[in-house]
Design an enzyme around this catalytic site. Sequence first.
Site, PDB file in Angstrom:
ATOM      1  N   GLY A 127       0.829  -1.215   0.000  1.00 25.22           N
ATOM      2  CA  GLY A 127       0.000   0.000   0.000  1.00 25.22           C
ATOM      3  C   GLY A 127       0.853   1.249   0.000  1.00 25.22           C
ATOM      4  N   GLU A 244      12.599  -4.143  -5.237  1.00 25.33           N
ATOM      5  CA  GLU A 244      11.447  -4.307  -6.131  1.00 25.33           C
ATOM      6  C   GLU A 244      11.877  -4.126  -7.588  1.00 25.33           C
ATOM      7  OE1 GLU A 244       7.979  -1.993  -5.093  1.00 25.33           O
ATOM      8  OE2 GLU A 244       7.094  -2.222  -7.082  1.00 25.33           O
ATOM      9  N   ASN A 384       8.782   4.556 -15.875  1.00 28.67           N
ATOM     10  CA  ASN A 384      10.099   4.570 -16.516  1.00 28.67           C
ATOM     11  C   ASN A 384      10.632   5.998 -16.691  1.00 28.67           C
ATOM     12  OD1 ASN A 384       9.826   1.847 -16.506  1.00 28.67           O
ATOM     13  ND2 ASN A 384      10.318   1.536 -18.659  1.00 28.67           N
TER      14      ASN A 384
HETATM   15  C1  LIG Z   1      -0.566  -2.726 -12.889  1.00 29.30           C
HETATM   16  C2  LIG Z   1      -0.177  -1.815 -11.764  1.00 29.30           C
HETATM   17  C3  LIG Z   1       0.087  -2.354 -10.513  1.00 29.30           C
HETATM   18  C4  LIG Z   1       0.383  -1.519  -9.440  1.00 29.30           C
HETATM   19  N1  LIG Z   1       0.561  -2.068  -8.209  1.00 29.30           N
HETATM   20  C5  LIG Z   1       0.772  -1.253  -7.131  1.00 29.30           C
HETATM   21  C6  LIG Z   1       0.858  -1.800  -5.820  1.00 29.30           C
HETATM   22  O1  LIG Z   1       0.742  -3.025  -5.613  1.00 29.30           O
HETATM   23  N2  LIG Z   1       1.038  -0.955  -4.798  1.00 29.30           N
HETATM   24  C7  LIG Z   1       1.166   0.393  -4.965  1.00 29.30           C
HETATM   25  O2  LIG Z   1       1.364   1.090  -3.979  1.00 29.30           O
HETATM   26  N3  LIG Z   1       1.089   0.948  -6.202  1.00 29.30           N
HETATM   27  C8  LIG Z   1       0.885   0.155  -7.281  1.00 29.30           C
HETATM   28  N4  LIG Z   1       0.773   0.701  -8.552  1.00 29.30           N
HETATM   29  C9  LIG Z   1       0.823   2.158  -8.695  1.00 29.30           C
HETATM   30  C10 LIG Z   1       2.090   2.649  -9.382  1.00 29.30           C
HETATM   31  O3  LIG Z   1       3.195   2.591  -8.505  1.00 29.30           O
HETATM   32  C11 LIG Z   1       1.803   4.094  -9.859  1.00 29.30           C
HETATM   33  O4  LIG Z   1       0.821   3.989 -10.862  1.00 29.30           O
HETATM   34  C12 LIG Z   1       3.047   4.755 -10.399  1.00 29.30           C
HETATM   35  O5  LIG Z   1       3.964   5.039  -9.386  1.00 29.30           O
HETATM   36  C13 LIG Z   1       2.692   6.076 -11.153  1.00 29.30           C
HETATM   37  O6  LIG Z   1       1.915   6.888 -10.374  1.00 29.30           O
HETATM   38  P1  LIG Z   1       0.549   7.497 -10.942  1.00 29.30           P
HETATM   39  O7  LIG Z   1      -0.273   6.376 -11.494  1.00 29.30           O
HETATM   40  O8  LIG Z   1      -0.064   8.322  -9.866  1.00 29.30           O
HETATM   41  O9  LIG Z   1       0.968   8.406 -12.167  1.00 29.30           O
HETATM   42  P2  LIG Z   1       1.507   9.906 -12.099  1.00 29.30           P
HETATM   43  O10 LIG Z   1       2.528  10.027 -11.030  1.00 29.30           O
HETATM   44  O11 LIG Z   1       0.341  10.836 -12.032  1.00 29.30           O
HETATM   45  O12 LIG Z   1       2.230  10.055 -13.501  1.00 29.30           O
HETATM   46  C14 LIG Z   1       1.514  10.295 -14.717  1.00 29.30           C
HETATM   47  C15 LIG Z   1       2.515  10.446 -15.841  1.00 29.30           C
HETATM   48  O13 LIG Z   1       3.370  11.586 -15.600  1.00 29.30           O
HETATM   49  C16 LIG Z   1       4.739  11.193 -15.620  1.00 29.30           C
HETATM   50  N5  LIG Z   1       5.481  11.964 -14.604  1.00 29.30           N
HETATM   51  C17 LIG Z   1       5.076  12.229 -13.329  1.00 29.30           C
HETATM   52  N6  LIG Z   1       6.020  12.939 -12.687  1.00 29.30           N
HETATM   53  C18 LIG Z   1       7.061  13.085 -13.548  1.00 29.30           C
HETATM   54  C19 LIG Z   1       8.351  13.723 -13.469  1.00 29.30           C
HETATM   55  N7  LIG Z   1       8.756  14.319 -12.349  1.00 29.30           N
HETATM   56  N8  LIG Z   1       9.157  13.672 -14.560  1.00 29.30           N
HETATM   57  C20 LIG Z   1       8.742  13.048 -15.704  1.00 29.30           C
HETATM   58  N9  LIG Z   1       7.536  12.457 -15.847  1.00 29.30           N
HETATM   59  C21 LIG Z   1       6.707  12.476 -14.782  1.00 29.30           C
HETATM   60  C22 LIG Z   1       4.748   9.730 -15.269  1.00 29.30           C
HETATM   61  O14 LIG Z   1       5.906   9.078 -15.768  1.00 29.30           O
HETATM   62  C23 LIG Z   1       3.478   9.248 -15.960  1.00 29.30           C
HETATM   63  O15 LIG Z   1       3.727   9.001 -17.313  1.00 29.30           O
HETATM   64  C24 LIG Z   1       0.477  -0.120  -9.635  1.00 29.30           C
HETATM   65  C25 LIG Z   1       0.239   0.433 -10.912  1.00 29.30           C
HETATM   66  C26 LIG Z   1      -0.095  -0.405 -11.956  1.00 29.30           C
HETATM   67  C27 LIG Z   1      -0.372   0.221 -13.304  1.00 29.30           C
END
Ligand SMILES: Cc1cc2nc3c(=O)[nH]c(=O)nc-3n(C[C@H](O)[C@H](O)[C@H](O)COP(=O)(O)OP(=O)(O)OC[C@H]3O[C@@H](n4cnc5c(N)ncnc54)[C@H](O)[C@@H]3O)c2cc1C
Length: 398
Positions: A127, A244, A384
């Site tokens: 989480g 991880e 990424n």
């Molecule tokens: C299949 C799947 C499984 C997951 N499992 C888990 C889990 O078990 N536990 C958990 O805690 N989370 C989990 N996640 C969540 C995952 O860690 C987040 O989705 C991820 O960290 C991205 O955060 P966000 O979705 O809020 O996107 P955002 O942070 O809102 O990003 C949106 C876009 O903006 C880009 N971006 C944001 N900030 C920057 C920056 N500073 N520079 C360049 N680009 C940027 C990102 O690369 C992305 O393309 C999971 C996600 C998926 C899709």
Amino acid sequence: MRLKFSASEQRFRDEVRDFFEREYPSDIKHKVLTGQSLSKSDYQRSDGALAKKGWSAPLWPAEYGGTGWDLSQCYIFDQEFERAGALYPNPSGLIYLGPVIYTYGTAVQQQRWLPGILDGSTQWCQGYSEPNSGSDLASLCCSAILDGDEYIVDGEKIWTSSAQLADWIFCLVRTDSKGPKQQGISFLCIDLRTPGVTVNPIYSIDGKHHLNQVLFDRARVPLENRIGEEGQGWMYSTFLLGNERVSYAHIGSKKRDLKFLKEIALNTPGPDGSLYQDPSYAAKFARADINIRVLEYTTLRLLSDSRNSGEMGQEAAIIKILATEIAQQISTLSLEIMGHDILPLSPDWVGESWFEPAGIASQAPAATSKYLTDRSQSIYGGTNEIQRNIIAKRILGM
Ligand SMILES: Cc1cc2nc3c(=O)[nH]c(=O)nc-3n(C[C@H](O)[C@H](O)[C@H](O)COP(=O)(O)OP(=O)(O)OC[C@H]3O[C@@H](n4cnc5c(N)ncnc54)[C@H](O)[C@@H]3O)c2cc1C
């Protein structure tokens, strides 16, 4: 660099291969290889079979239930594991949380939680993410207010993988809102049966249920469930994320999938012989093969370095990018090669009789689902783009 196995390493490889052929549950291998959905009992039976053999945690120190294997043995085991189609354990317990507990947890916490992680009897989920805190994880809001010897937890976690199969969740929670945002975060383990905790499903584009929303409404969590010191959760979470990101390598399964695709391409007619001989496909296979080797040697180098330092460090970001991009490359290639055979989204929805008489490869029905699932690999575990920022700032000093 020595790239050939010694005689004792070959004997070890034979022993591992034999175990996966004879002792490991064959119905689970079949499900994995044909991309079917896995149940909680599949995970528990798989983890249990490995634990019975003492092989569930190759990378853990022997004193905590690890195997005590050297790097070559860990590498051989990993290759054979994925080659056989064994079920990769739910990483949240074994890969993510376990090392945090044996590094930062108390002796009581180690005795309480490590055995259940090792034999799979307690399944965990992670989480970290919240609706407005993904890449900017340190902005998280889920709060934990100390009340006597319990925390009262309120808030929301999202995209929680496998929470529907889990017994416990480890969370980053905000215990202090004053000062720098990283310093007010603590690391809390929460029993999902606690009153006030609700798990809601989120269905993803591949038609499967991997993801969940986890809600906390005044959930009372014992103080003894906090790992390490209050306010130091960010440090433990960074340590965890290094493990991880390296765990995404999955080199054995990438080799297995590419070999399987190669066989299909060799048996599929192309303009001049088989599809495999078509120059554009030959180039794609060569590129994938080279990329897997780059991933393999880079992973081995990092694992070798981490044996001395005890942690993965920032270079784990390189593995995360390489591994996820190659996975996407291979699942894209599988759609190109298998053509219309891949149309069903998931083998769970078509009987085996659908593809067997038609001469369609058994993995084909799962290919679309896998292709869609693999799109998420460049998002989870830190996107990424964020990994590239880490490489630029922390490794290259830009
Ligand atoms: C299949 C799947 C499984 C997951 N499992 C888990 C889990 O078990 N536990 C958990 O805690 N989370 C989990 N996640 C969540 C995952 O860690 C987040 O989705 C991820 O960290 C991205 O955060 P966000 O979705 O809020 O996107 P955002 O942070 O809102 O990003 C949106 C876009 O903006 C880009 N971006 C944001 N900030 C920057 C920056 N500073 N520079 C360049 N680009 C940027 C990102 O690369 C992305 O393309 C999971 C996600 C998926 C899709």
